[in-house]
Design a protein around this motif. Structure first.
Motif, PDB file in Angstrom:
ATOM      1  N   GLY A  87      43.215 -15.018  42.239  1.00 19.73           N
ATOM      2  CA  GLY A  87      42.224 -15.006  43.316  1.00 19.73           C
ATOM      3  C   GLY A  87      42.752 -14.289  44.547  1.00 19.73           C
ATOM      4  O   GLY A  87      42.059 -13.453  45.125  1.00 19.73           O
ATOM      5  N   GLY A  88      43.968 -14.593  44.947  1.00 17.55           N
ATOM      6  CA  GLY A  88      44.567 -13.947  46.122  1.00 17.55           C
ATOM      7  C   GLY A  88      44.662 -12.438  45.945  1.00 17.55           C
ATOM      8  O   GLY A  88      44.340 -11.671  46.852  1.00 17.55           O
ATOM      9  N   PHE A  89      45.086 -12.021  44.754  1.00 16.50           N
ATOM     10  CA  PHE A  89      45.201 -10.586  44.467  1.00 16.50           C
ATOM     11  C   PHE A  89      43.834  -9.903  44.606  1.00 16.50           C
ATOM     12  O   PHE A  89      43.710  -8.857  45.237  1.00 16.50           O
ATOM     13  N   LEU A  90      42.806 -10.531  44.022  1.00 12.98           N
ATOM     14  CA  LEU A  90      41.462  -9.941  44.081  1.00 12.98           C
ATOM     15  C   LEU A  90      40.922  -9.937  45.514  1.00 12.98           C
ATOM     16  O   LEU A  90      40.229  -8.992  45.920  1.00 12.98           O
ATOM     17  N   VAL A  91      41.239 -10.984  46.275  1.00 12.54           N
ATOM     18  CA  VAL A  91      40.826 -11.029  47.686  1.00 12.54           C
ATOM     19  C   VAL A  91      41.433  -9.844  48.443  1.00 12.54           C
ATOM     20  O   VAL A  91      40.740  -9.127  49.171  1.00 12.54           O
ATOM     21  N   GLY A  92      42.724  -9.601  48.241  1.00 13.66           N
ATOM     22  CA  GLY A  92      43.395  -8.498  48.925  1.00 13.66           C
ATOM     23  C   GLY A  92      42.855  -7.145  48.469  1.00 13.66           C
ATOM     24  O   GLY A  92      42.508  -6.286  49.280  1.00 13.66           O
ATOM     25  N   PHE A  93      42.765  -6.983  47.146  1.00 11.21           N
ATOM     26  CA  PHE A  93      42.298  -5.715  46.581  1.00 11.21           C
ATOM     27  C   PHE A  93      40.867  -5.413  47.026  1.00 11.21           C
ATOM     28  O   PHE A  93      40.554  -4.324  47.503  1.00 11.21           O
ATOM     29  N   GLY A  94      39.996  -6.410  46.890  1.00  9.74           N
ATOM     30  CA  GLY A  94      38.585  -6.230  47.233  1.00  9.74           C
ATOM     31  C   GLY A  94      38.375  -5.979  48.716  1.00  9.74           C
ATOM     32  O   GLY A  94      37.565  -5.135  49.105  1.00  9.74           O
ATOM     33  N   ALA A  95      39.127  -6.694  49.555  1.00 11.56           N
ATOM     34  CA  ALA A  95      38.970  -6.524  51.005  1.00 11.56           C
ATOM     35  C   ALA A  95      39.354  -5.108  51.425  1.00 11.56           C
ATOM     36  O   ALA A  95      38.699  -4.510  52.278  1.00 11.56           O
ATOM     37  N   ARG A  96      40.401  -4.546  50.824  1.00  6.95           N
ATOM     38  CA  ARG A  96      40.804  -3.174  51.164  1.00  6.95           C
ATOM     39  C   ARG A  96      39.760  -2.177  50.691  1.00  6.95           C
ATOM     40  O   ARG A  96      39.392  -1.259  51.395  1.00  6.95           O
ATOM     41  N   LEU A  97      39.298  -2.386  49.450  1.00  7.52           N
ATOM     42  CA  LEU A  97      38.321  -1.456  48.877  1.00  7.52           C
ATOM     43  C   LEU A  97      37.027  -1.461  49.696  1.00  7.52           C
ATOM     44  O   LEU A  97      36.407  -0.425  49.911  1.00  7.52           O
ATOM     45  N   ALA A  98      36.643  -2.641  50.177  1.00  7.72           N
ATOM     46  CA  ALA A  98      35.389  -2.778  50.926  1.00  7.72           C
ATOM     47  C   ALA A  98      35.611  -2.613  52.430  1.00  7.72           C
ATOM     48  O   ALA A  98      34.667  -2.722  53.205  1.00  7.72           O
ATOM     49  N   ASN A  99      36.857  -2.359  52.835  1.00  6.95           N
ATOM     50  CA  ASN A  99      37.184  -2.232  54.266  1.00  6.95           C
ATOM     51  C   ASN A  99      36.792  -3.443  55.083  1.00  6.95           C
ATOM     52  O   ASN A  99      36.320  -3.303  56.215  1.00  6.95           O
TER      53      ASN A  99
END
Lengths: 143, 138
Positions: A87-99
Motif C-alpha cells: 500500500g505504501g509503495f502504491l501511495v508513493g508511486f501513484g502520488a508522483r504519477l498524479a502529481n
C-alpha cells in the motif's frame, strides 16, 4: 454508521484549511504533502529546508495534540504487513504519477477549483472504496 | 528565515488538524472508504472543514500579485486531465485503501510512535523512486 465524529472532523479540517492558507499567503506554496516529501531530498538545495521544517511540523503538531489530549489517537497494531508495505509503495508511486495526493489535489486543488484535482480526487476515492471492499469483504484480509 | 518559520507553523497546524480529526487512525480512513460496511462519513467532514476555509482564503490570496514574503506563487501549471493523472490517482487510491494511510497521516503518525508510520514513509519513498525511474527513463 459507526464511530462518526463530525465535530472533531470539522475542527481538524478547519485547522488544515488554515494551514494551507498560511503557506500560500506568506510563502506562495501549495501544502501538497507528497510533493513536499518528494522535494525534501530531491529539490534544489535552497528549496529543501522549508520542506523539512513543514514535515517536522506535521510530527510536532501531532505530538502537541497527543500532549493536550492523551490517548485521543492510538497506533494500530497487528495489521498485515504486506498490505501496509505494498500500500505504501502504491501511495508513493501513484502520488508522483498524479502529481499530488489527498492534501494537494483533495484540499488545495479543489479549493482552487482545479478540474484536474477534482478528477484525481474522485478517482482515488473510488479506487480506495473498491480496494477496501475487496480486502475487507471479498478476501477478508483485514477487519 | 521568516518563510521557514511559516513552513514550520503551517506544518504544525496541519499535523494537529490531522490528529484532531483522527485521520492519523488508519481504521478511521478505511471505515470512510468502507461504504458497504459500517460506513463512517467523518473524513467527508474533514474535507468540508478544510475546503470551506481554504476556498474562501485562496480566493482572496490569489487575487494578490504575489505572496506576502515570496516573489511569486508556485501553482501547478497543468490544467488538462491526462492518462497519467487518472492512472496515478487510481494507483494512489488502491494503496490508500490497502494501507489506510495517505502521505500526511503517515508523517504525523510518527507522533504516536507508530511503527506503521515508519514502514509507510519508507515504502512511500520507494514508490517515489520507482516512479522517477520509470518516468525519467530516456
Amino acid at each position: 454508521m459507526e464511530n462518526f465524529t463530525p465535530y472533531s472532523a470539522l475542527a481538524g479540517g478547519a485547522l488544515i484549511g488554515i494551514s494551507c492558507a498560511l503557506l500560500l499567503f506568506f510563502n506562495g506554496r501549495i501544502a501538497g504533502i507528497s510533493g513536499i516529501m518528494n522535494g525534501a531530498f530531491s529539490a534544489p538545495k535552497n528549496d529543501r529546508a522549508w520542506r523539512l521544517l513543514f514535515l517536522a511540523g506535521l510530527v510536532v503538531g501531532g505530538l502537541f495534540l497527543q500532549g493536550l489530549l492523551p490517548g485521543f489517537n492510538t497506533p494500530r497494531q497487528g495489521y498485515p504487513l504486506a498490505l501496509l508495505g505494498i500500500g505504501g509503495f502504491l501511495v508513493g508511486f501513484g502520488a508522483r504519477l498524479a502529481n499530488g495526493c489527498v492534501s494537494g489535489h483533495g484540499v488545495c486543488g479543489i479549493a482552487r477549483l482545479s478540474i484536474r484535482s477534482i478528477a484525481a480526487t474522485l478517482t482515488f476515492i473510488a479506487t480506495g472504496m473498491i480496494t477496501v471492499y475487496v480486502i475487507r469483504h471479498l478476501l477478508e484480509l483485514a477487519a | 528565515m521568516k518563510t521557514h518559520l511559516i513552513a514550520l507553523l503551517s506544518g504544525i497546524l496541519f499535523g494537529a488538524g490531522l490528529a484532531l480529526a483522527h485521520m492519523v487512525d488508519p481504521n478511521k480512513v478505511q471505515n470512510f472508504l468502507d461504504v458497504t460496511g459500517h460506513w463512517d462519513p467523518s473524513l467527508l467532514f474533514v474535507m468540508i472543514g478544510a475546503l470551506s476555509v481554504a476556498m474562501i482564503a485562496f480566493k482572496f490570496i490569489l487575487k494578490r500579485p504575489a505572496p506576502l514574503w515570496a516573489t511569486s506563487f508556485h501553482l501547478p501549471q497543468k490544467t488538462s486531465i491526462d492518462p497519467k493523472l487518472i492512472a496515478g490517482a487510481a494507483i494512489f487510491g488502491i494503496g490508500w485503501g490497502m494501507s489506510g494511510y495517505c502521505p500526511g497521516p503517515s508523517v504525523t503518525g510518527l507522533s504516536l510512535f507508530s511503527s506503521e508510520s515508519v514502514i509507510m514513509i519508507l515504502t512511500i519513498y520507494l514508490g517515489f523512486f520507482a516512479c522517477h525511474r520509470l518516468l525519467d527513463r530516456p
